[in-house]
Design an enzyme around this catalytic site. Structure first.
Site, PDB file in Angstrom:
ATOM      1  N   ARG A   4       6.496  -8.249   1.706  1.00 40.87           N
ATOM      2  CA  ARG A   4       7.405  -7.824   2.777  1.00 40.87           C
ATOM      3  C   ARG A   4       8.085  -9.043   3.409  1.00 40.87           C
ATOM      4  O   ARG A   4       9.279  -9.017   3.689  1.00 40.87           O
ATOM      5  CB  ARG A   4       6.666  -7.022   3.848  1.00 40.87           C
ATOM      6  CG  ARG A   4       7.572  -6.771   5.064  1.00 40.87           C
ATOM      7  CD  ARG A   4       6.950  -5.885   6.107  1.00 40.87           C
ATOM      8  NE  ARG A   4       6.780  -4.534   5.607  1.00 40.87           N
ATOM      9  CZ  ARG A   4       5.693  -3.805   5.781  1.00 40.87           C
ATOM     10  NH1 ARG A   4       4.670  -4.302   6.457  1.00 40.87           N
ATOM     11  NH2 ARG A   4       5.618  -2.590   5.299  1.00 40.87           N
ATOM     12  N   LYS A  28       0.830  -1.211   0.000  1.00 44.75           N
ATOM     13  CA  LYS A  28       0.000   0.000   0.000  1.00 44.75           C
ATOM     14  C   LYS A  28       0.865   1.262   0.000  1.00 44.75           C
ATOM     15  O   LYS A  28       0.624   2.190  -0.770  1.00 44.75           O
ATOM     16  CB  LYS A  28      -0.961  -0.006   1.208  1.00 44.75           C
ATOM     17  CG  LYS A  28      -1.933  -1.193   1.170  1.00 44.75           C
ATOM     18  CD  LYS A  28      -2.956  -1.157   2.278  1.00 44.75           C
ATOM     19  CE  LYS A  28      -2.357  -1.393   3.648  1.00 44.75           C
ATOM     20  NZ  LYS A  28      -1.764  -2.731   3.820  1.00 44.75           N
ATOM     21  N   THR A  29       1.884   1.271   0.853  1.00 48.45           N
ATOM     22  CA  THR A  29       2.782   2.442   0.884  1.00 48.45           C
ATOM     23  C   THR A  29       3.475   2.592  -0.472  1.00 48.45           C
ATOM     24  O   THR A  29       3.597   3.692  -1.015  1.00 48.45           O
ATOM     25  CB  THR A  29       3.836   2.267   2.000  1.00 48.45           C
ATOM     26  OG1 THR A  29       3.167   1.960   3.214  1.00 48.45           O
ATOM     27  CG2 THR A  29       4.675   3.509   2.179  1.00 48.45           C
ATOM     28  N   THR A  62      -6.045  -1.561   6.969  1.00 46.26           N
ATOM     29  CA  THR A  62      -6.099  -3.027   6.972  1.00 46.26           C
ATOM     30  C   THR A  62      -7.546  -3.455   7.205  1.00 46.26           C
ATOM     31  O   THR A  62      -7.872  -4.615   7.062  1.00 46.26           O
ATOM     32  CB  THR A  62      -5.224  -3.597   8.113  1.00 46.26           C
ATOM     33  OG1 THR A  62      -5.540  -2.892   9.315  1.00 46.26           O
ATOM     34  CG2 THR A  62      -3.748  -3.431   7.803  1.00 46.26           C
ATOM     35  N   ASP A  81      -1.624   6.497   6.334  1.00 44.66           N
ATOM     36  CA  ASP A  81      -1.622   5.082   6.659  1.00 44.66           C
ATOM     37  C   ASP A  81      -2.530   4.857   7.875  1.00 44.66           C
ATOM     38  O   ASP A  81      -2.699   5.778   8.687  1.00 44.66           O
ATOM     39  CB  ASP A  81      -0.183   4.647   6.990  1.00 44.66           C
ATOM     40  CG  ASP A  81       0.029   3.162   6.784  1.00 44.66           C
ATOM     41  OD1 ASP A  81      -0.918   2.477   6.350  1.00 44.66           O
ATOM     42  OD2 ASP A  81       1.149   2.683   7.042  1.00 44.66           O
TER      43      ASP A  81
END
Ligand SMILES: Nc1ncnc2c1ncn2[C@@H]1O[C@H](COP(=O)(O)OP(=O)(O)OP(=O)(O)O)[C@@H](O)[C@H]1O
Length: 357
Positions: A224, A71-72, A165, A116
Site C-alpha cells: 500500500r 488481506k482485502t 492485525t 476485516d
C-alpha cells in the site's frame, strides 16, 4: 488533538479516501497476479483447488498481518477464484449480534464473507459467529426477558475470510474454527519493485529499474505504501520533469514528502532525534519522549515505534526507550562515550564467574 495527522504522511499504512479508489484499480485479480507471500499463496491455492475439485465451499480462512499487505486483496481473489460473490464488512461495524444475523441470513450459497478487523467485533456477535461457522446455523432471539425465544435459522454454506492485525487477540474458540490461517509477512524490496512496476504499468507511468528500486527501499515492506509513494513520485515527475521516473527523480520527490531513504517520515525522525539529542540515546519513558516531540503517547507508540523497532533503530526496555547504534548512525550523530558502569572491564567482571564455570 495530536499535531501528527497520519493521513497526511506518505508512509502511513492505513488507507485514505484517494487510496481506496486507486487501490481498487490496482488490486491483483487472481493468485497468479498476486506478488510475493509465496507460502500463503501456495497454501491457499491448494485449499481453493481442493474445494473446486470437490465442488464444495472452501474452509473458513483467517489472514493475519499488519495493514496494507494485501488481506482485502486476497479475500477478493478467493471469491474470484471460486467464482463466488463477496460481501465485505468489518468487526467495528458489527456491534450487535442482530447486525451479524442480518448479514449472515442474506448470504447466498458459496458466498465469501470478508470480515476485516475481526478482533474488534462485539462479544455477542462473536458467539453467534461460532455457531454460524461450524454448523451454518444461527439462533435469532426474538423478544426480551423470560418471554424471549430462539428461532433457529439455517444458513447456506459460505466461506468466512477473517482479517486481523492481531491474531493473538482472537479468542481461541474463534481462531480454532478457521480451517486455514495465512500469516502475511512484510515484502522484500525486490517484491515491492515488482508491485511498483506492475502499478506503474496500470497507471501509465514510465519508470526505470533504479527508480522502482528507490521507491521500494522507502516503502516499509508494504505494497500500500509502495503504491502511494509511486503516485507522489508520479506527480513530481509530471509537474517538474517530463513524467519519467528515474532514481534521481524518485529520491527528489520523496525528499519533498519527507520520506527518507530508509522509509522514515517526519514523526519517526523527530522521535529518534529527541531520543538521541535530548536524552543521549535513553533510556527515557514513553510519555517524556512524546512530550519532547509534541505528540500524544499513543501516536508515538502506535504510529512511529513499531517501524523504528522493526528497523532495529529503537528498543523498548523495562527502563524505557533506548536508541540502538544503528539509530546514531542513521541520523549521522556520534553516541556519547559509554558511562563507566557499562564499560567493558566491568562487564567482564560481571560475567567472569559464569564464563569460567
Ligand atoms: N501481493 C500484492 N501484489 C500486488 N499488489 C498488492 C499486493 N498486496 C497488496 N497489494 C496492493 O496494496 C494495496 C493494499 O492492499 P489491501 O487493501 O489488500 O491490504 P490489507 O492488508 O487489506 O490492508 P488493511 O488491513 O489496512 O485493509 C492494494 O492496492 C493492493 O492492490
Amino acid at each position: 488533538m495530536s499535531p501528527y495527522d497520519e493521513t497526511t504522511s506518505a508512509v502511513s499504512s492505513s488507507a485514505d479516501g484517494e487510496d481506496r479508489a486507486v487501490e481498487a484499480a490496482l488490486r491483483p485479480k487472481d493468485l497468479g497476479e498476486f506478488i510475493g507471500q509465496e507460502r500463503v499463496r501456495e497454501q491457499l491455492s491448494l485449499v481453493l483447488q481442493a474445494a473446486r475439485h470437490r465442488a464444495a465451499t472452501p474452509d473458513h480462512v483467517l489472514l493475519s498481518g499488519p495493514p496494507g499487505l494485501g488481506k482485502t486483496t486476497l479475500s477478493m481473489i478467493i471469491a474470484a477464484e471460486m467464482n463466488a460473490p463477496i460481501r465485505i464488512t468489518s468487526g467495528p461495524a458489527i456491534q450487535h449480534a442482530g447486525d451479524l444475523a442480518a448479514i449472515l441470513s442474506s448470504l447466498t450459497e458459496g458466498e465469501v464473507l470478508f470480515l476485516d478487523e475481526i478482533h474488534r467485533m462485539s462479544r455477542p456477535a462473536e458467539e453467534m459467529l461460532y455457531m454460524a461457522m461450524e454448523d451454518f446455523r444461527v439462533d435469532v432471539i426474538v423478544g426480551k426477558g423470560p418471554g424471549a425465544t430462539a428461532i433457529p435459522l439455517e444458513l447456506p454454506p459460505f466461506t468466512l475470510v477473517g482479517a486481523t492485525t492481531r491474531a493473538g487477540l482472537l479468542p481461541p474458540p474463534l481462531r480454532d474454527r478457521f480451517g486455514f490461517t495465512g500469516h502475511m509477512e512484510f515484502y522484500a524490496p525486490v517484491e515491492l519493485e515488482r508491485v511498483i512496476h506492475r502499478s506503474a504499468r496500470l497507471l501509465d507511468v514510465r519508470i526505470d529499474t533504479a527508480g522502482a528500486a528507490e521507491i521500494a527501499g522507502r516503502s516499509r515492506g508494504t505494497p500500500r505504501i509502495a503504491n502511494r509513494l509511486l503516485r507522489r513520485v508520479r506527480d513530481f515527475a509530471q509537474v517538474r520533469h517530463d513524467g519519467e521516473v528515474t532514481r534521481e527523480i524518485a529520491a527528489a520527490a520523496l525528499g519533498v514528502y519527507e520520506v527518507d531513504e530508509r522509509g522514515l517520515d517526519r514523526l519517526d525522525r523527530a522521535v529518534l532525534q529527541a531520543l538521541l539529542k535530548l536524552f543521549g540515546g535513553g533510556p527515557v519513558g514513553l510519555s517524556t519522549l512524546a512530550v519532547a516531540v509534541g505528540e500524544e503517547s499513543e501516536t508515538v507508540e502506535e504510529v512511529a515505534e513499531p517501524f523504528l523497532v522493526r528497523e532495529g533503530l529503537l528498543a523498548r526496555t523495562p527502563r524505557g526507550r533506548i536508541a540502538t547504534a544503528a539509530a546514531w548512525q542513521h541520523l549521522g550523530l556520534t553516541p556519547p562515550p559509554a558511562p563507566p558502569h557499562t564499560s567493558l572491564p566491568a562487564q567482564q567482571d560481571l560475567f567472569g564467574d559464569a564464563a569460567e564455570g
